[in-house]
Design an enzyme around this catalytic site. Structure first.
Site, PDB file in Angstrom:
ATOM      1  N   CYS A   2       2.985   1.866 -10.045  1.00 43.96           N
ATOM      2  CA  CYS A   2       2.184   1.827 -11.271  1.00 43.96           C
ATOM      3  C   CYS A   2       0.699   1.611 -10.964  1.00 43.96           C
ATOM      4  CB  CYS A   2       2.654   0.688 -12.156  1.00 43.96           C
ATOM      5  SG  CYS A   2       4.405   0.688 -12.473  1.00 43.96           S
ATOM      6  N   ARG A  27      -0.957   7.481  -6.747  1.00 39.79           N
ATOM      7  CA  ARG A  27      -0.036   6.374  -6.464  1.00 39.79           C
ATOM      8  C   ARG A  27       1.402   6.734  -6.822  1.00 39.79           C
ATOM      9  NH1 ARG A  27      -2.545   1.014  -6.325  1.00 39.79           N
ATOM     10  NH2 ARG A  27      -0.598   0.166  -7.071  1.00 39.79           N
ATOM     11  N   TRP A  74       5.498   3.901 -12.950  1.00 34.66           N
ATOM     12  CA  TRP A  74       6.500   4.433 -12.015  1.00 34.66           C
ATOM     13  C   TRP A  74       7.775   3.684 -12.356  1.00 34.66           C
ATOM     14  CZ3 TRP A  74       9.504   2.825  -7.747  1.00 34.66           C
ATOM     15  CH2 TRP A  74       9.898   3.836  -6.866  1.00 34.66           C
ATOM     16  N   ASN A 100       1.692  -4.297 -13.702  1.00 31.82           N
ATOM     17  CA  ASN A 100       2.197  -3.762 -12.432  1.00 31.82           C
ATOM     18  C   ASN A 100       3.057  -4.839 -11.789  1.00 31.82           C
ATOM     19  OD1 ASN A 100       0.741  -1.473 -12.741  1.00 31.82           O
ATOM     20  ND2 ASN A 100      -0.535  -1.738 -10.924  1.00 31.82           N
ATOM     21  N   GLY A 101       4.147  -4.433 -11.171  1.00 25.20           N
ATOM     22  CA  GLY A 101       5.008  -5.409 -10.502  1.00 25.20           C
ATOM     23  C   GLY A 101       6.370  -5.444 -11.162  1.00 25.20           C
ATOM     24  N   GLU A 487       7.017  10.125  13.519  1.00 23.25           N
ATOM     25  CA  GLU A 487       5.988  10.292  12.492  1.00 23.25           C
ATOM     26  C   GLU A 487       5.952  11.742  11.990  1.00 23.25           C
ATOM     27  OE1 GLU A 487       4.332   8.725  10.498  1.00 23.25           O
ATOM     28  OE2 GLU A 487       2.554   9.867   9.992  1.00 23.25           O
ATOM     29  N   LYS A 491       6.519  12.894   8.140  1.00 19.84           N
ATOM     30  CA  LYS A 491       5.522  13.677   7.407  1.00 19.84           C
ATOM     31  C   LYS A 491       6.176  14.915   6.794  1.00 19.84           C
ATOM     32  CE  LYS A 491       3.058  11.652   7.042  1.00 19.84           C
ATOM     33  NZ  LYS A 491       2.643  10.313   7.316  1.00 19.84           N
ATOM     34  N   GLU A 494       8.609  14.077   3.884  1.00 18.35           N
ATOM     35  CA  GLU A 494       7.896  13.551   2.712  1.00 18.35           C
ATOM     36  C   GLU A 494       7.318  14.642   1.820  1.00 18.35           C
ATOM     37  OE1 GLU A 494       4.908  10.925   4.629  1.00 18.35           O
ATOM     38  OE2 GLU A 494       5.240   9.635   2.917  1.00 18.35           O
ATOM     39  N   HIS A 510      23.770  12.733  23.432  1.00 16.27           N
ATOM     40  CA  HIS A 510      24.694  11.687  22.990  1.00 16.27           C
ATOM     41  C   HIS A 510      25.123  11.880  21.535  1.00 16.27           C
ATOM     42  CE1 HIS A 510      24.166   9.629  26.771  1.00 16.27           C
ATOM     43  NE2 HIS A 510      22.875   9.892  26.660  1.00 16.27           N
ATOM     44  N   LYS A 607       2.085   5.819  -3.296  1.00 14.66           N
ATOM     45  CA  LYS A 607       1.155   5.512  -2.209  1.00 14.66           C
ATOM     46  C   LYS A 607       1.270   4.066  -1.782  1.00 14.66           C
ATOM     47  CE  LYS A 607      -2.144   6.400   0.655  1.00 14.66           C
ATOM     48  NZ  LYS A 607      -1.707   7.115   1.871  1.00 14.66           N
TER      49      LYS A 607
HETATM   50  O1  M6R Z   1       0.330   0.880   2.750  1.00 13.52           O
HETATM   51  P1  M6R Z   1       1.254   0.772   3.905  1.00 13.52           P
HETATM   52  O2  M6R Z   1       0.644   1.216   5.190  1.00 13.52           O
HETATM   53  O3  M6R Z   1       1.866  -0.593   4.047  1.00 13.52           O
HETATM   54  O4  M6R Z   1       2.454   1.761   3.580  1.00 13.52           O
HETATM   55  C1  M6R Z   1       3.578   1.830   4.402  1.00 13.52           C
HETATM   56  C2  M6R Z   1       4.417   3.038   4.071  1.00 13.52           C
HETATM   57  O5  M6R Z   1       4.854   2.987   2.745  1.00 13.52           O
HETATM   58  C3  M6R Z   1       3.651   4.343   4.277  1.00 13.52           C
HETATM   59  O6  M6R Z   1       3.150   4.450   5.569  1.00 13.52           O
HETATM   60  C4  M6R Z   1       4.560   5.539   3.972  1.00 13.52           C
HETATM   61  O7  M6R Z   1       5.538   5.661   4.947  1.00 13.52           O
HETATM   62  C5  M6R Z   1       3.682   6.784   3.876  1.00 13.52           C
HETATM   63  N1  M6R Z   1       4.002   7.508   2.684  1.00 13.52           N
HETATM   64  C6  M6R Z   1       3.804   7.673   5.032  1.00 13.52           C
HETATM   65  O8  M6R Z   1       3.132   8.871   4.903  1.00 13.52           O
END
Ligand code: M6R
Length: 612
Positions: A2, A27, A74, A100-101, A487, A491, A494, A510, A607
């Site tokens: 949110c 976000r 959200w 928020n929260g 990573e 990516k 996602e 394995h 985000k």
């Molecule tokens: O804000 P943060 O670095 O703590 O976020 C951690 C993860 O949520 C963040 O890196 C997430 O994996 C990203 N969407 C990756 O692209």
């Protein structure tokens, strides 16, 4: 997750709130709403869907007020719908709240309020807040804002969970009330106008002067004043902070998407993160740290704790810390670490990495270390964020605002900062290796080398077109290259929604090799001189089984036939992910574009993950 915005001034609030909400879109959200104070009381307009739909909502044209609050939701409690969207109001329509929260005890609070005659329209946890405020306010003499603050205070005393709340009330037509606990909230100071946001970039076009609220601090915003009250409702003064991010850093400029812009910004973000910390032929300077040789000699272990991409950045630091500082280093996922009863003592050093600085699990993992009196260091990109405020020491990556949900420049900045930190610890410990001196020089060369890698964008784009319709993609590497494979796979899944997995290349035999069949794509990363020949053997095994191969390497691969090779410059294996990840970021980006997806705002993701 949110997002919150708020405005009080002499201009119409509506366009300013919409502008802020649009900037918060990254976000992640599924509904949006705003409330303003009009001559006849609070008016609330909200709907399921995008901010653009809110802008087209016919009711919004009636909003003329110069004070208002806005929210992107959200969904957590209750599906995305108009009724569940924020702002929420109390039964008597006197008070509007955005939140928020998560309110963990909302069910018992609903029961309490129901017994006292209140009714609920939505399924949300938030709706208890305006009703509780109303309940407590009615118990005061209602003789001024201190009574209203008391009602907010009584309310938040009942809440369990995390919350940043913004409140409007019909009795205070020229004021806005805010409070936070474990959820971000900043206040922007303008001239005869003031702003609120959960996130600095949302109001960066209006001001660069910010107040950062701490937990259980209240603020009352008027047009030309901002008052702060502590948890006893005693007034106090707060220091203002000037944010140096420029507005263009929060705008797309000539790029099609924030993610592409942020990938191309990496030479700059690395330069900024290095700053004056690394200078040739001099010791590393980290002014924020005050750590002695005696302390480091006594450290029993280092934990590096983070989530997602930040955790993968953390994995790259283990080698440098163990090899040169000789301190056992473990890298943990924050959501696991916090519940697994880790061996933390007062001699343990815990390093937390979070781009946003607001990730709920990372903050909880940090608090766990504090309970055990361990020393904590936070690495974040956001000034004044929660982990920064909680940790003993804080180091900033100076990557500038990262707007795309998929993290790119924050990741590479985190790696460079961790390498600098590793060398710093080695120097404090008095160890000296030529390799570390060379590493410093290599760090200084990274920005120019990234520029070289970025020139491969067209080649990568062409390959992306060829594999955009794949169902599964595998990434492999060994050692530091394995961390990049992880990573790269994150990516890709996602933003392209392609199922992608990373394996340590030696693990293929394995189990995972059973998945390799004709035409499947395997992406290999090879930058480590000592391990590349081993990875080549693994790649040959998948080629034999019909796999297509995309290779990111700085090795000489003349005698092996791969489908596509992206050559990157030579670089120390301690920091090679900073270069080798760039082709993988671009590949994920171009595949997502090829599939016509929303690169910057992938489905289901947010985000800043402020709930666990
Ligand atoms: O804000 P943060 O670095 O703590 O976020 C951690 C993860 O949520 C963040 O890196 C997430 O994996 C990203 N969407 C990756 O692209």
């Amino acid at each position: 997750m949110c997002g919150i915005v708020g405005y009080i001034g002499n201009k119409k609030a509506k366009p300013i709130l919409i502008n802020g909400l649009l900037r918060l879109e990254y976000r992640g959200y599924d509904s949006a709403g705003i409330a303003t104070i009009e001559s006849n009381g609070i008016k609330n307009v909200k709907n399921k869907g995008r901010v653009a739909e809110l802008e087209n909502n016919s009711e919004i044209n009636e909003l003329e007020g110069t004070i208002g609050i806005g929210h992107t939701r959200w969904a957590t409690h209750g599906k995305p719908s108009e009724i569940n969207s924020h702002p929420h109001m109390d039964n008597k329509k006197t008070t509007a709240v955005v939140h928020n929260g998560i309110i963990e005890n909302y069910i018992e609070l609903r029961e309490f309020l129901s017994k006292n005659g209140y009714e609920f329209l939505s399924e949300t946890d938030t709706e208890v807040i305006p009703n509780l405020i109303h309940y407590y306010y009615e118990k005061t003499s209602k003789s001024g804002k201190l009574d209203f603050l008391k009602a907010i205070k009584e309310t938040v005393n009942q809440l369990k969970g995390s919350f940043a709340i913004e409140v409007l009330n019909n009795d205070f037509k020229n004021e806005m009330f805010v409070l936070r606990k474990d959820s971000p909230m900043v206040i922007g100071k303008g001239i005869e106008e003031n702003y609120i946001s959960s996130d600095i970039p949302a109001i960066l076009s209006f001001t660069k002067d910010f107040y950062l609220l701490n937990d259980f601090e209240f603020a009352v915003l008027g047009r030309d004043y901002i008052e702060f009250y502590d948890s006893n409702l005693e007034k106090f003064n707060k220091e203002i902070k000037n944010i140096t991010w420029d507005m263009s850093s929060a705008e797309k400029g000539n790029y099609a998407d924030f993610m592409l812009k942020e990938i191309f910004e990496q030479p700059k973000s690395i330069r900024e993160t290095i700053g004056s910390r690394v200078v040739k032929n001099a010791r590393i300077q980290i002014d924020e740290l005050d750590i002695s040789k005696e302390y480091l000699q006594n450290v029993d272990r280092i934990y590096i704790v983070a989530c997602g991409t930040a955790m993968y950045a953390g994995m790259t630091a283990k080698k440098i810390l163990e090899k040169y500082c000789r301190i056992q280093t473990e890298v943990d996922i924050a959501s696991e670490f916090r519940y697994r009863n880790p061996l933390i003592t007062d001699r343990t050093l815990c390093i937390y990495i979070s781009q946003s600085g607001e990730t709920a699990d990372t903050i909880a993992a940090l608090n766990l270390a504090k309970e055990h009196n361990a020393k904590t260091i936070a690495i974040s990109n956001v000034i004044g964020s929660s982990i920064v405020r909680e940790a003993d020491y804080s180091l900033y990556t100076h990557a500038g605002p990262e707007i795309a949900v998929a993290s790119t420049k924050a990741y590479t900045s985190q790696i460079v900062l961790l390498a600098i930190l590793g060398i710093y610890f080695a120097e404090v410990l008095g160890v000296s290796y030529n390799e570390l001196e060379e590493l410093k020089e290599e760090i200084l060369e990274v920005p120019t080398k990234i520029e070289e890698v970025l020139k491969k964008a067209d080649q990568i784009k062409q390959f992306a077109k060829k594999i955009a319709n794949e169902k599964d993609v595998f990434f492999i590497g060994r050692g530091i290259d394995y961390t990049v494979a992880l990573e790269g796979a994150l990516k890709l899944k996602e933003i392209s929604y392609i199922h992608s997995e990373a394996y340590a290349a030696g693990e293929l035999k394995h189990g995972p090799i059973a998945l390799i069949e004709n035409g499947i794509t395997v992406i290999g990363v090879m930058t480590d001189n000592l391990l590349s020949s081993k990875t080549i053997s693994n790649l040959q095994e998948v080629i034999t089984r019909g796999a297509k191969t995309f290779i990111v390497t700085n090795q000489n691969l003349e005698n092996v036939s791969f489908n596509e090779i992206i050559n990157i410059p030579q670089i120390s294996s301690y920091i090679s992910p900073i270069l080798s990840v760039v082709p993988l970021q671009l590949l994920a980006y171009y595949i997502s574009k090829e599939k016509g997806l929303d690169v910057d705002k992938p489905r289901n993701l947010a985000k800043s993950v402020t709930v666990e």
